[in-house]
Design a protein around this motif. Structure first.
Motif, PDB file in Angstrom:
ATOM      1  N   ARG A  91       0.876   4.154  -2.856  1.00 11.20           N
ATOM      2  CA  ARG A  91       0.709   5.586  -2.583  1.00 11.20           C
ATOM      3  C   ARG A  91       1.857   6.389  -3.190  1.00 11.20           C
ATOM      4  NH1 ARG A  91      -0.913   3.339   2.430  1.00 11.20           N
ATOM      5  NH2 ARG A  91       1.052   3.867   3.453  1.00 11.20           N
TER       6      ARG A  91
ATOM      7  N   GLU B  80       1.330   6.531  -6.959  1.00  8.50           N
ATOM      8  CA  GLU B  80       0.205   7.417  -7.269  1.00  8.50           C
ATOM      9  C   GLU B  80       0.600   8.889  -7.194  1.00  8.50           C
ATOM     10  OE1 GLU B  80      -4.045   8.470  -5.257  1.00  8.50           O
ATOM     11  OE2 GLU B  80      -3.526   6.351  -5.406  1.00  8.50           O
ATOM     12  N   THR B  81       1.480   9.233  -6.252  1.00  8.54           N
ATOM     13  CA  THR B  81       1.845  10.640  -6.077  1.00  8.54           C
ATOM     14  C   THR B  81       3.116  11.032  -6.821  1.00  8.54           C
ATOM     15  OG1 THR B  81       2.952  10.099  -3.999  1.00  8.54           O
ATOM     16  CG2 THR B  81       0.692  10.900  -3.857  1.00  8.54           C
TER      17      THR B  81
ATOM     18  N   GLU C 269       5.076   9.805   6.637  1.00 11.17           N
ATOM     19  CA  GLU C 269       3.731   9.398   7.047  1.00 11.17           C
ATOM     20  C   GLU C 269       3.566   9.444   8.561  1.00 11.17           C
ATOM     21  OE1 GLU C 269       1.909   6.752   3.452  1.00 11.17           O
ATOM     22  OE2 GLU C 269       2.700   5.634   5.165  1.00 11.17           O
TER      23      GLU C 269
ATOM     24  N   LYS D  59       0.829  -1.203   0.000  1.00  8.73           N
ATOM     25  CA  LYS D  59       0.000   0.000   0.000  1.00  8.73           C
ATOM     26  C   LYS D  59       0.864   1.254   0.000  1.00  8.73           C
ATOM     27  CE  LYS D  59      -4.080  -2.036   2.048  1.00  8.73           C
ATOM     28  NZ  LYS D  59      -5.045  -2.020   3.138  1.00  8.73           N
TER      29      LYS D  59
ATOM     30  N   GLN E 225      -0.576  11.324   0.181  1.00 14.42           N
ATOM     31  CA  GLN E 225      -1.568  11.661  -0.836  1.00 14.42           C
ATOM     32  C   GLN E 225      -1.468  13.156  -1.100  1.00 14.42           C
ATOM     33  OE1 GLN E 225      -5.439  10.796   0.711  1.00 14.42           O
ATOM     34  NE2 GLN E 225      -5.335  12.376   2.252  1.00 14.42           N
TER      35      GLN E 225
END
Length: 167
Positions: free
Chosen positions: A69, A72-73, A155, A65, A162
């Protein structure tokens, strides 16, 4: 002011402005001639450049995951991303060599201040699109991409990786 974001500072100032004429305090707080900029920052651990590992060398063992992420970014090229060595080395002993700032800065104008009194969402969209704002997460991701901070540490300090839809 304790606020989680630069946008949150205005709402926080209005909330803690005290008793008395609330409209006067709001008028002063939401005047771009008085509040010319807003800044929020966090300190994130900086990884040791001597013993950190490339993300690619640990892909099979990483949380899928997190990798999703990051892709995706940041896109498919994660070559600059590094992970700290939990054991450290003779130079760092724990994988970190201090801290670095991730921040967001809003240089206000009257339109931004008018929008913030109505809606954080509208003000944030205006900041990102018209004022070329950079959220704290985006600043942190630049440092992740450059191999300066571990994505797990980002994080830990902020939230799951995100970017806002408007960014």
């Amino acid at each position: 002011v304790h606020a989680t974001s630069a946008i949150g500072i205005i709402k926080r100032l209005i909330t803690v402005s005290g008793e008395g004429d609330g409209n006067l305090a709001k008028d002063l707080i939401c005047d771009a001639n008085i509040v010319s900029s807003l800044m929020a920052q966090r300190l994130v651990k900086k990884i040791c450049p001597h013993c950190s590992h490339s993300l690619e060398s640990h892909l099979p063992t990483l949380e899928s995951k997190l990798v999703g992420r990051l892709i995706e970014t940041l896109g498919e090229d994660l070559s600059g991303v590094r992970l700290k060595n939990e054991n450290g080395c003779s130079r760092c002993h724990r994988g970190n060599i201090g801290r670095t700032v991730v921040a967001e800065i809003i240089n206000t104008d009257q339109k931004f201040m008018a929008l913030i009194t109505r809606s954080n969402f509208e003000a944030e969209t205006y900041w990102l699109e018209a004022l070329n704002g950079m959220p704290m997460m985006a600043h942190g991701l630049l440092k992740v991409k450059r191999g300066l901070i571990d994505p797990y540490d980002l994080e830990d300090e902020l939230e799951f990786i995100q970017l806002p839809k408007a960014f």
